[in-house]
Design a protein around this motif. Structure first.
Motif, PDB file in Angstrom:
ATOM      1  N   ILE A  55       6.968  15.738 -10.711  1.00 25.25           N
ATOM      2  CA  ILE A  55       6.205  14.947 -11.684  1.00 25.25           C
ATOM      3  C   ILE A  55       7.078  13.771 -12.127  1.00 25.25           C
ATOM      4  CG2 ILE A  55       4.970  15.012 -13.885  1.00 25.25           C
ATOM      5  CD1 ILE A  55       5.073  18.166 -13.494  1.00 25.25           C
ATOM      6  N   SER A  56       6.621  12.579 -11.831  1.00 23.89           N
ATOM      7  CA  SER A  56       7.414  11.413 -12.237  1.00 23.89           C
ATOM      8  C   SER A  56       6.961  10.948 -13.608  1.00 23.89           C
ATOM      9  CB  SER A  56       7.278  10.297 -11.204  1.00 23.89           C
ATOM     10  OG  SER A  56       5.957   9.836 -11.134  1.00 23.89           O
ATOM     11  N   MET A  57       7.937  10.444 -14.375  1.00 26.74           N
ATOM     12  CA  MET A  57       7.647  10.040 -15.764  1.00 26.74           C
ATOM     13  C   MET A  57       8.196   8.648 -16.028  1.00 26.74           C
ATOM     14  SD  MET A  57       9.016  13.394 -17.672  1.00 26.74           S
ATOM     15  CE  MET A  57       9.334  14.791 -16.669  1.00 26.74           C
ATOM     16  N   GLY A  58       8.096   7.754 -15.066  1.00 27.81           N
ATOM     17  CA  GLY A  58       8.589   6.392 -15.253  1.00 27.81           C
ATOM     18  C   GLY A  58      10.031   6.376 -15.721  1.00 27.81           C
ATOM     19  N   LYS A  59      10.319   5.584 -16.761  1.00 29.36           N
ATOM     20  CA  LYS A  59      11.709   5.444 -17.235  1.00 29.36           C
ATOM     21  C   LYS A  59      12.252   6.737 -17.847  1.00 29.36           C
ATOM     22  CE  LYS A  59      10.405   3.241 -21.592  1.00 29.36           C
ATOM     23  NZ  LYS A  59       9.880   4.493 -22.152  1.00 29.36           N
ATOM     24  N   ASP A  60      11.357   7.700 -18.145  1.00 31.30           N
ATOM     25  CA  ASP A  60      11.808   8.967 -18.742  1.00 31.30           C
ATOM     26  C   ASP A  60      12.276   9.985 -17.710  1.00 31.30           C
ATOM     27  OD1 ASP A  60      11.342   7.993 -21.243  1.00 31.30           O
ATOM     28  OD2 ASP A  60       9.304   8.776 -21.353  1.00 31.30           O
ATOM     29  N   GLY A  61      12.243   9.635 -16.419  1.00 33.66           N
ATOM     30  CA  GLY A  61      12.803  10.540 -15.416  1.00 33.66           C
ATOM     31  C   GLY A  61      11.761  11.277 -14.597  1.00 33.66           C
ATOM     32  N   ALA A  62      12.106  12.500 -14.200  1.00 34.65           N
ATOM     33  CA  ALA A  62      11.183  13.274 -13.352  1.00 34.65           C
ATOM     34  C   ALA A  62      11.534  14.754 -13.396  1.00 34.65           C
ATOM     35  CB  ALA A  62      11.237  12.763 -11.914  1.00 34.65           C
ATOM     36  N   ALA A 112       7.824   2.144  -7.343  1.00 30.65           N
ATOM     37  CA  ALA A 112       8.886   3.104  -7.690  1.00 30.65           C
ATOM     38  C   ALA A 112       8.449   4.519  -7.291  1.00 30.65           C
ATOM     39  CB  ALA A 112       9.186   3.048  -9.177  1.00 30.65           C
ATOM     40  N   GLY A 113       7.177   4.821  -7.547  1.00 26.42           N
ATOM     41  CA  GLY A 113       6.644   6.143  -7.187  1.00 26.42           C
ATOM     42  C   GLY A 113       6.659   6.354  -5.672  1.00 26.42           C
ATOM     43  N   ASP A 114       6.389   5.302  -4.928  1.00 24.87           N
ATOM     44  CA  ASP A 114       6.391   5.410  -3.460  1.00 24.87           C
ATOM     45  C   ASP A 114       7.815   5.634  -2.947  1.00 24.87           C
ATOM     46  OD1 ASP A 114       3.754   4.718  -3.841  1.00 24.87           O
ATOM     47  OD2 ASP A 114       4.121   2.600  -3.452  1.00 24.87           O
ATOM     48  N   ILE A 123      16.881   6.666  -5.525  1.00 28.52           N
ATOM     49  CA  ILE A 123      16.070   5.790  -4.664  1.00 28.52           C
ATOM     50  C   ILE A 123      14.924   5.148  -5.463  1.00 28.52           C
ATOM     51  CG2 ILE A 123      14.499   5.823  -2.657  1.00 28.52           C
ATOM     52  CD1 ILE A 123      16.509   7.949  -1.460  1.00 28.52           C
ATOM     53  N   SER A 124      14.311   5.920  -6.370  1.00 24.51           N
ATOM     54  CA  SER A 124      13.192   5.359  -7.144  1.00 24.51           C
ATOM     55  C   SER A 124      13.698   4.376  -8.206  1.00 24.51           C
ATOM     56  CB  SER A 124      12.347   6.470  -7.773  1.00 24.51           C
ATOM     57  OG  SER A 124      13.120   7.281  -8.629  1.00 24.51           O
ATOM     58  N   ALA A 125      14.791   4.707  -8.881  1.00 22.62           N
ATOM     59  CA  ALA A 125      15.327   3.762  -9.877  1.00 22.62           C
ATOM     60  C   ALA A 125      15.827   2.512  -9.158  1.00 22.62           C
ATOM     61  CB  ALA A 125      16.454   4.413 -10.673  1.00 22.62           C
ATOM     62  N   GLY A 167       0.894  -1.146   0.000  1.00 22.39           N
ATOM     63  CA  GLY A 167       0.000   0.000   0.000  1.00 22.39           C
ATOM     64  C   GLY A 167       0.936   1.199   0.000  1.00 22.39           C
ATOM     65  N   LYS A 168       0.508   2.287  -0.642  1.00 20.30           N
ATOM     66  CA  LYS A 168       1.473   3.362  -0.930  1.00 20.30           C
ATOM     67  C   LYS A 168       2.164   3.947   0.306  1.00 20.30           C
ATOM     68  CE  LYS A 168      -0.476   4.587  -5.411  1.00 20.30           C
ATOM     69  NZ  LYS A 168       0.383   3.740  -6.237  1.00 20.30           N
ATOM     70  N   GLY A 169       1.390   4.327   1.324  1.00 19.68           N
ATOM     71  CA  GLY A 169       2.012   4.928   2.510  1.00 19.68           C
ATOM     72  C   GLY A 169       2.949   3.958   3.211  1.00 19.68           C
ATOM     73  N   ILE A 181       3.027  17.940  -4.067  1.00 21.75           N
ATOM     74  CA  ILE A 181       2.278  16.889  -4.768  1.00 21.75           C
ATOM     75  C   ILE A 181       3.230  16.139  -5.702  1.00 21.75           C
ATOM     76  CG2 ILE A 181       0.010  18.004  -4.629  1.00 21.75           C
ATOM     77  CD1 ILE A 181       0.377  18.965  -7.519  1.00 21.75           C
ATOM     78  N   LYS A 182       2.983  14.823  -5.854  1.00 22.30           N
ATOM     79  CA  LYS A 182       3.794  14.041  -6.788  1.00 22.30           C
ATOM     80  C   LYS A 182       2.897  13.231  -7.729  1.00 22.30           C
ATOM     81  CE  LYS A 182       5.024  10.091  -7.261  1.00 22.30           C
ATOM     82  NZ  LYS A 182       4.681   9.879  -8.681  1.00 22.30           N
ATOM     83  N   PRO A 183       2.276  13.932  -8.677  1.00 24.82           N
ATOM     84  CA  PRO A 183       1.526  13.152  -9.668  1.00 24.82           C
ATOM     85  C   PRO A 183       2.516  12.531 -10.653  1.00 24.82           C
ATOM     86  CG  PRO A 183       1.492  15.481 -10.216  1.00 24.82           C
ATOM     87  CD  PRO A 183       2.261  15.365  -8.928  1.00 24.82           C
ATOM     88  N   ASN A 184       2.122  11.447 -11.329  1.00 22.12           N
ATOM     89  CA  ASN A 184       2.930  11.050 -12.482  1.00 22.12           C
ATOM     90  C   ASN A 184       2.402  11.843 -13.684  1.00 22.12           C
ATOM     91  OD1 ASN A 184       0.720   9.586 -13.539  1.00 22.12           O
ATOM     92  ND2 ASN A 184       1.351   7.712 -12.494  1.00 22.12           N
ATOM     93  N   ALA A 185       3.116  11.781 -14.798  1.00 22.93           N
ATOM     94  CA  ALA A 185       2.758  12.632 -15.946  1.00 22.93           C
ATOM     95  C   ALA A 185       1.330  12.358 -16.399  1.00 22.93           C
ATOM     96  CB  ALA A 185       3.753  12.381 -17.080  1.00 22.93           C
TER      97      ALA A 185
END
Ligand SMILES: Nc1ncnc2c1ncn2[C@@H]1O[C@H](COP(=O)(O)OP(=O)(O)OP(=O)(O)O)[C@@H](O)[C@H]1O
Ligand SMILES: O=P(O)(O)OC[C@@]1(O)O[C@H](CO)[C@@H](O)[C@@H]1O
Length: 311
Positions: free
Chosen positions: A220-227, A251-253, A279-281, A37-39, A181-185
Motif C-alpha cells: 500500500i503506497s501512501m505518497g510522501k508518508d511511505g508504504a 512514482a507508483g509505477d 526507486i519510487s522516491a 501510461g502505467k505499464g 496488488i498495489k493500491p494507494n491508501a
C-alpha cells in the motif's frame, strides 16, 4: 520474463507553473513530453534497473506511433495491437508547492476483435513462470472485468499477476486473486468503503482481509508518508523518504517496477521494501515520468528506514 500490459497508454505532457488558476489563462513552463501510461512506465523503470521486460500495449494514430518510436529508441521490446483513433495525451501540471493536477483523456475505443487479438498475443508469449503486470485504466469499449478475466486465465497457468488498478476494474480483478496488488491508501480505503487514512495499522488490517482471500502480497503506497509491505505474516512499514520533488507522476509505477524486479529476483520482503522505497522516491526527483538514475537509487537505498509491525 516480466511482461507489462498497458491498455490505455498516453503521451504525458508534464509541465509546471507557480500556481494553477482555475477559470483563467495559465502559462506553462518546463514542458516535458514522454511515452507513458502505467505499464509502459513500469517497463521504463525496469529498463534502468537492467531488468528485461516486454511491453504489450494498444496503440493508435500518430500519438501511438510516437510511443512506439520512443520505446524502440529506449530499446524496449514492444508488442502492440493497433486500433482506430488516437492514443491519448494526458496533461500533468505541478505547482510550486508540488501539488499535482492531472487531466487524463479517456483513450480510443478498443472493440472485442482487438481485445481478442491482444489475448492471442499475450497467450503466444507468456509462459507459466512469467510475471504479468496489469496497470492503469482501461480504454473506452473495454468492460470493467477485463483485468479480472485476464487474471483468471493466467493465474490458472501459474503466471504471477501484479495488479495496479482502481475503481470497478480493481473491484472485479481482486476477486480473481492476483499474486500482488498495489493500491494507494486512498484506493484501498475507497474499496473498503472507509474514510481515507494513512495510518499503517488501520491499512494493514484492511489488507489482511484481502490476503485472507489468497492474495499473496499487498503493498500500500501512501505518497510522501511511505508504504506498507505485506507478505505471508510479515508486515513492514517504510517511512517516506525526504527528496527534492520535481514530479510525482509515475512514482507508483516506479514502485510497481521495483516490486516486479524484486519478485523476479526472489528478494526478501526487507529488500523488496528497500528497493521499492528508493526507486519510487527517486522517480519523484526527475521530471515527467523519467526513472531515477542508478546512482540516485543507490544513495536513497542507504536512507530507507523500516519498521516491522504486528497486526
Ligand atoms: N512526495 C514524495 N516524497 C517522497 N516519496 C514519494 C512522494 N510521493 C510518492 N513517493 C514515493 O512513491 C511511492 C508511490 O507513491 P504514491 O503513493 O503517490 O503512488 P500512486 O498513487 O500509485 O502514484 P501514481 O498513480 O501517480 O503513479 C510512495 O510510497 C513513496 O515511496
Ligand atoms: O488514466 P490512468 O491509466 O489511470 O493513468 C495514466 C497515467 O496518469 O498514469 C501514469 C502515472 O502513473 C501516467 O504516465 C499516465 O498519464
Amino acid at each position: 520474463m516480466i511482461y507489462t500490459l498497458t491498455c490505455n497508454p498516453a503521451i504525458d505532457k508534464t509541465a509546471s507553473l507557480q500556481s494553477l488558476q482555475v477559470g483563467a489563462l495559465n502559462r506553462l513552463e518546463n514542458v516535458v513530453i514522454s511515452a507513458a501510461g502505467k505499464g509502459i512506465n513500469v517497463s521504463k523503470t525496469l529498463h534502468t534497473l537492467q531488468q528485461e521486460s516486454v511491453v504489450f500495449a494498444y496503440l493508435a494514430g500518430n500519438t501511438g506511433q510516437y510511443i512506439e518510436q520512443s520505446l524502440l529508441e529506449m530499446q524496449l521490446e514492444t508488442k502492440a495491437v493497433w486500433v482506430e483513433g488516437s492514443t491519448r495525451t494526458n496533461l500533468k501540471v505541478m505547482d510550486a508547492n508540488t501539488h499535482l493536477t492531472e487531466l487524463n483523456e479517456r483513450g480510443p475505443h478498443i472493440d472485442s476483435e482487438k481485445q481478442l487479438e491482444m489475448q492471442a498475443l499475450l497467450d503466444a508469449n507468456i509462459q507459466c513462470s512469467d510475471l504479468l503486470v496489469l496497470a492503469g485504466s482501461l480504454s473506452t469499449g473495454m468492460d470493467s472485468d477485463y483485468y479480472a478475466k485476464l487474471i483468471s486465465h493466467f493465474a490458472k497457468k501459474g503466471v504471477k499477476v501484479i495488479l495496479d488498478a482502481d475503481g470497478n476494474s480493481f473491484k472485479h480483478a481482486i476477486k480473481e486473486v492476483p499474486f500482488l496488488i498495489k493500491p494507494n491508501a486512498f484506493e484501498l480505503c475507497q474499496y473498503m468503503n472507509v474514510k481515507e487514512t494513512n495510518d499503517p495499522i488501520t491499512l494493514a488490517k484492511m489488507a489482511k482481509e484481502l490476503m485472507a482471500t489468497g492474495i499473496a502480497m499487498v503493498v500500500i503506497s501512501m505518497g510522501k508518508d511511505g508504504a506498507l509491505f505485506m507478505y505471508e505474516d510479515q508486515v513492514i512499514y517504510a517511512k517516506g523518504l525526504q527528496v527534492d520533488v520535481k514530479s510525482t507522476v509515475g512514482a507508483g509505477d516506479a514502485m510497481v517496477a521495483a516490486l516486479a524486479y524484486a519478485i523476479e529476483n526472489k528478494l526478501s520482503l526487507e529488500q523488496v521494501a528497500i528497493q521499492a522505497m528508493a526507486i519510487s522516491a527517486g522517480a519523484c526527483t526527475t521530471s515527467g515520468t523519467e526513472p531515477a538514475s542508478k546512482e540516485m537509487i543507490d544513495t536513497l537505498v542507504q536512507q530507507v528506514v523500516l519498521e516491522k509491525i504486528e497486526v
